[in-house]
Design a protein around this motif. Structure first.
Motif, short mmCIF file in Angstrom:
data_model
loop_
_atom_site.label_atom_id
_atom_site.label_comp_id
_atom_site.label_asym_id
_atom_site.label_seq_id
_atom_site.Cartn_x
_atom_site.Cartn_y
_atom_site.Cartn_z
N ALA A 4 -11.20 -5.38 5.45
CA ALA A 4 -9.73 -5.36 5.38
C ALA A 4 -9.17 -4.30 6.34
O ALA A 4 -8.16 -4.54 7.01
CB ALA A 4 -9.27 -5.09 3.95
N PHE A 5 -9.83 -3.15 6.41
CA PHE A 5 -9.38 -2.10 7.33
C PHE A 5 -9.44 -2.58 8.78
O PHE A 5 -8.50 -2.38 9.55
CB PHE A 5 -10.24 -0.84 7.15
N THR A 6 -10.52 -3.26 9.13
CA THR A 6 -10.68 -3.77 10.49
C THR A 6 -9.61 -4.82 10.80
O THR A 6 -8.99 -4.78 11.87
CB THR A 6 -12.08 -4.38 10.67
N LYS A 7 -9.39 -5.73 9.88
CA LYS A 7 -8.38 -6.77 10.10
C LYS A 7 -6.97 -6.18 10.20
O LYS A 7 -6.16 -6.63 11.00
CB LYS A 7 -8.45 -7.83 9.00
N LEU A 8 -6.70 -5.19 9.38
CA LEU A 8 -5.40 -4.52 9.42
C LEU A 8 -5.21 -3.81 10.75
O LEU A 8 -4.13 -3.86 11.35
CB LEU A 8 -5.28 -3.54 8.26
N ALA A 9 -6.25 -3.17 11.25
CA ALA A 9 -6.18 -2.49 12.54
C ALA A 9 -5.95 -3.49 13.67
O ALA A 9 -5.15 -3.23 14.58
CB ALA A 9 -7.46 -1.69 12.79
N HIS A 10 -6.62 -4.64 13.61
CA HIS A 10 -6.41 -5.67 14.63
C HIS A 10 -4.97 -6.21 14.58
O HIS A 10 -4.35 -6.41 15.62
CB HIS A 10 -7.40 -6.83 14.46
N ALA A 27 5.41 -2.41 10.76
CA ALA A 27 4.18 -1.79 11.26
C ALA A 27 4.12 -0.31 10.90
O ALA A 27 3.07 0.20 10.51
CB ALA A 27 4.08 -1.98 12.77
N ASN A 28 5.25 0.38 11.02
CA ASN A 28 5.27 1.81 10.67
C ASN A 28 5.03 2.01 9.17
O ASN A 28 4.33 2.94 8.77
CB ASN A 28 6.60 2.44 11.09
N SER A 29 5.61 1.14 8.34
CA SER A 29 5.39 1.24 6.89
C SER A 29 3.92 1.02 6.55
O SER A 29 3.35 1.72 5.72
CB SER A 29 6.23 0.21 6.15
N ILE A 30 3.31 0.05 7.20
CA ILE A 30 1.89 -0.21 6.95
C ILE A 30 1.04 0.94 7.45
O ILE A 30 0.08 1.35 6.79
CB ILE A 30 1.48 -1.56 7.59
N GLN A 31 1.40 1.49 8.59
CA GLN A 31 0.62 2.62 9.12
C GLN A 31 0.70 3.82 8.18
O GLN A 31 -0.31 4.50 7.95
CB GLN A 31 1.13 3.00 10.51
N LEU A 32 1.86 4.07 7.61
CA LEU A 32 2.02 5.22 6.72
C LEU A 32 1.32 5.00 5.36
O LEU A 32 0.91 5.96 4.72
CB LEU A 32 3.50 5.50 6.48
N ILE A 37 -2.63 0.47 0.60
CA ILE A 37 -2.80 -0.97 0.78
C ILE A 37 -4.27 -1.34 0.66
O ILE A 37 -4.64 -2.31 -0.01
CB ILE A 37 -2.23 -1.41 2.15
N LEU A 38 -5.13 -0.57 1.29
CA LEU A 38 -6.56 -0.87 1.25
C LEU A 38 -7.18 -0.64 -0.12
O LEU A 38 -8.22 -1.22 -0.44
CB LEU A 38 -7.30 -0.06 2.32
N ASN A 39 -6.56 0.19 -0.95
CA ASN A 39 -7.07 0.41 -2.30
C ASN A 39 -7.07 -0.87 -3.12
O ASN A 39 -7.87 -1.03 -4.03
CB ASN A 39 -6.28 1.49 -3.03
#
Length: 82
Positions: A4-10, A27-32, A37-39
């Motif tokens: 999930a981390f890899t897909k989110l980064a892509h 994108a900024n909300s997801i980055q913060l 999210i990954l939990n």
């Protein structure tokens, strides 16, 4: 969680590459909040129940156009929603 981390980064990289300014806020909300999210992928739980309860509190508060007596407001909340 690692996948999930890899897909989110892509996804984030693709959003950056497109140059669409409309996605900047998302994108900024997801980055913060990417750790939270990954939990989800660790224990498959969300905060949906807390968000629902918060919406109920806001709706209840708006019915009375604000709160003047906080103690009574909390009492009413516990009698109605708990």
């Amino acid at each position: 969680k690692g996948v999930a981390f890899t897909k989110l980064a892509h996804w984030y990289k693709q959003v950056e590459d497109t140059g669409f300014k409309a996605f900047n806020t998302v994108a900024n909300s997801i980055q913060l909040n990417y750790r939270s999210i990954l939990n989800y992928f660790q224990n498959r739980s969300t905060n949906a129940s807390a968000e629902s309860f918060n919406a109920k509190i806001k709706a209840f508060r708006s019915q009375f156009r604000g709160v003047k007596n906080v103690e009574f407001f909390l009492y009413r909340l516990t009698r109605i929603f708990v």
